[in-house]
Design a protein around this motif. Structure first.
Motif, mmCIF file in Angstrom:
data_model
loop_
_atom_site.group_PDB
_atom_site.id
_atom_site.type_symbol
_atom_site.label_atom_id
_atom_site.label_comp_id
_atom_site.label_asym_id
_atom_site.label_seq_id
_atom_site.Cartn_x
_atom_site.Cartn_y
_atom_site.Cartn_z
ATOM 1 N N UNK A 4 77.632 51.381 4.316
ATOM 2 C CA UNK A 4 76.794 51.861 3.223
ATOM 3 C C UNK A 4 75.491 51.082 3.258
ATOM 4 N N UNK A 5 74.382 51.807 3.248
ATOM 5 C CA UNK A 5 73.066 51.187 3.405
ATOM 6 C C UNK A 5 72.142 51.620 2.279
ATOM 7 N N UNK A 6 71.388 50.659 1.747
ATOM 8 C CA UNK A 6 70.277 50.966 0.837
ATOM 9 C C UNK A 6 69.075 50.131 1.255
ATOM 10 N N UNK A 7 67.925 50.766 1.343
ATOM 11 C CA UNK A 7 66.700 50.112 1.809
ATOM 12 C C UNK A 7 65.570 50.498 0.852
ATOM 13 N N UNK A 8 65.035 49.511 0.142
ATOM 14 C CA UNK A 8 63.966 49.745 -0.834
ATOM 15 C C UNK A 8 62.715 49.003 -0.393
ATOM 16 N N UNK A 9 61.593 49.710 -0.317
ATOM 17 C CA UNK A 9 60.297 49.112 0.013
ATOM 18 C C UNK A 9 59.331 49.424 -1.126
ATOM 19 N N UNK A 10 58.837 48.375 -1.806
ATOM 20 C CA UNK A 10 57.918 48.587 -2.926
ATOM 21 C C UNK A 10 56.567 47.957 -2.622
ATOM 22 N N UNK A 11 55.531 48.805 -2.629
ATOM 23 C CA UNK A 11 54.160 48.357 -2.448
ATOM 24 C C UNK A 11 53.503 48.229 -3.818
ATOM 25 N N UNK A 12 52.848 47.097 -4.059
ATOM 26 C CA UNK A 12 52.098 46.875 -5.290
ATOM 27 C C UNK A 12 50.658 46.557 -4.927
ATOM 28 N N UNK A 13 49.711 47.253 -5.572
ATOM 29 C CA UNK A 13 48.300 47.116 -5.229
ATOM 30 C C UNK A 13 47.533 46.389 -6.334
ATOM 31 N N UNK A 14 46.575 45.554 -5.938
ATOM 32 C CA UNK A 14 45.753 44.831 -6.905
ATOM 33 C C UNK A 14 44.813 45.768 -7.650
ATOM 34 N N UNK A 15 44.388 46.821 -6.970
ATOM 35 C CA UNK A 15 43.500 47.813 -7.562
ATOM 36 C C UNK A 15 44.049 49.206 -7.287
ATOM 37 N N UNK A 16 43.660 50.156 -8.116
ATOM 38 C CA UNK A 16 44.097 51.537 -7.915
ATOM 39 C C UNK A 16 43.676 52.021 -6.534
ATOM 40 N N UNK A 17 44.604 52.657 -5.830
ATOM 41 C CA UNK A 17 44.359 53.140 -4.462
ATOM 42 C C UNK A 17 44.057 54.634 -4.504
ATOM 43 N N UNK A 18 42.841 55.033 -4.110
ATOM 44 C CA UNK A 18 42.504 56.452 -4.158
ATOM 45 C C UNK A 18 43.256 57.294 -3.129
ATOM 46 N N UNK A 19 43.593 56.673 -1.981
ATOM 47 C CA UNK A 19 44.271 57.452 -0.935
ATOM 48 C C UNK A 19 45.070 56.514 -0.029
ATOM 49 N N UNK A 20 46.300 56.872 0.228
ATOM 50 C CA UNK A 20 47.135 56.149 1.195
ATOM 51 C C UNK A 20 48.074 57.144 1.853
ATOM 52 N N UNK A 21 48.290 56.972 3.139
ATOM 53 C CA UNK A 21 49.192 57.852 3.892
ATOM 54 C C UNK A 21 50.142 56.972 4.696
ATOM 55 N N UNK A 22 51.436 57.186 4.498
ATOM 56 C CA UNK A 22 52.440 56.396 5.182
ATOM 57 C C UNK A 22 53.243 57.277 6.138
ATOM 58 N N UNK A 23 53.542 56.723 7.313
ATOM 59 C CA UNK A 23 54.415 57.393 8.272
ATOM 60 C C UNK A 23 55.797 56.762 8.136
ATOM 61 N N UNK A 24 56.802 57.584 7.847
ATOM 62 C CA UNK A 24 58.144 57.094 7.558
ATOM 63 C C UNK A 24 59.108 57.504 8.667
ATOM 64 N N UNK A 25 59.738 56.512 9.292
ATOM 65 C CA UNK A 25 60.803 56.766 10.280
ATOM 66 C C UNK A 25 62.066 56.070 9.777
#
Length: 265
Positions: A4-25
C-alpha cells in the motif's frame, strides 16, 4: 507481496503564481514484476490538462495550477501486488528501440573517473556476470549520503565525490553499462524499507538488457537486484526522463516542497 502506497507532494509559494505546469509520472503499470490493483491521483490547487504516454511508454500527465494559487498538492496512492523475479523484467522494450538505451545524456556522460572504472571491465565476461560485478563496484565506490547531491548532479561528479543518493548510483551504473555496449535505462519507483514506512523520497535504480533474458534490474544504492519490495513507476535515459514530478512556473517568489511517502505491506 501486497504493498500500500501513498505519496503526497505539497508546493507552497511565497507569492501568488500566475502560471505553473507540472509533468507527472506517478502512474505505475502492470508488468512482469507487479500488478496494479488500484491507483488514484488527486490534485488540489491544480487540474489535469492532458494525459498521454511519452516516448518511453510512461503514463504522463500535464497539470496546470489554479491561477494565482499559493499552494498546490499532488496526492497519489493505491495497492500494488509485487513479485520476486530476481530483477528480471524480460523483453519489455515498449516503443523505444533497443539501441536508444546506449545513448549517453548530460547526466550520464562519462569523464575520466567513470572511464577509469569502466576500464576495469575491459576483459570480456559473460554479460550477466559483468553487470553483477559492476553492481558491486558502484555500490562500493559511492556511499549513500542523503543531501550529498541533487537532481542536477551528473555521474562523473558523484563518482569523484564517492557519495550520493540512489539516482547517482543509477546514473553511474547506466553510464558504464553503455560504455561497455550494454543497453541500460534509469528506473524511478518506490521501495519498501524494513522498519521504515515513512519516507522522504522515492527510489531509483537501473536496468540493463541481457540477450536471452531481457531487462534485468540493478539497485547499486543497495547492492542488490530488485525483488518484491520494489514498485516501478517510469523509465528513461536518466533522472530527467523518469522524474516523478518536473515542471515550470512563472513568478518571482520562492517555493518550498514537502514530500511525504508511505510504503507498507
Amino acid at each position: 507481496m501486497l504493498l500500500k502506497i501513498q505519496h503526497i507532494s505539497k508546493y507552497t509559494y511565497e507569492e501568488a503564481v500566475p502560471y505553473a505546469l507540472q509533468r507527472i509520472r506517478l502512474t505505475p503499470q502492470t508488468t512482469r514484476s507487479q500488478k496494479v490493483h488500484d491507483w488514484t491521483i488527486n490534485y488540489h490547487g491544480a487540474s489535469r490538462e492532458v494525459l498521454y504516454r511519452d516516448g518511453f511508454g510512461n503514463v504522463t500527465e500535464l497539470v496546470r495550477n489554479e491561477r494565482n494559487a499559493l499552494d498546490m498538492t499532488i496526492t497519489v496512492g493505491g495497492t500494488i501486488e509485487t513479485f520476486n523475479n530476481s530483477g528480471v523484467e524480460g523483453e519489455d522494450n515498449g516503443p523505444t528501440p533497443l539501441w536508444t538505451w546506449l545513448r549517453q545524456t548530460p547526466l550520464t556522460t562519462p569523464g575520466p573517473s567513470v572511464l577509469a572504472l569502466a576500464a576495469e571491465f575491459a576483459e570480456p565476461l559473460e554479460r550477466l556476470e559483468t553487470l553483477h560485478r559492476l553492481l558491486e563496484r558502484v555500490h562500493g565506490r559511492i556511499r549513500f549520503v542523503v543531501g550529498a547531491t541533487d537532481t542536477t548532479t551528473d555521474a562523473e561528479t558523484a563518482l569523484n565525490a564517492s557519495e550520493g543518493v540512489c539516482q547517482d548510483h543509477a546514473h553511474v551504473f547506466a553510464s558504464i553499462a553503455r560504455i561497455l555496449g550494454i543497453p541500460a535505462r534509469y528506473v524511478s519507483g518506490y521501495l519498501l524499507i524494513d522498519g521504515e514506512t515513512q519516507q522522504a523520497a522515492s527510489h531509483a535504480w537501473a536496468e540493463a538488457h541481457v540477450d536471452g533474458i531481457g531487462w534485468v534490474g540493478f539497485d547499486a544504492a543497495n547492492g542488490v537486484s530488485p525483488d518484491e519490495r520494489y514498485v516501478r513507476l517510469a523509465t528513461g535515459l536518466d533522472y530527467r526522463d523518469a522524474a516523478p514530478i518536473s515542471g515550470i512556473r512563472h513568478g518571482t517568489g520562492g517555493e518550498s516542497l514537502a514530500v511525504h511517502i508511505n510504503v507498507e505491506q
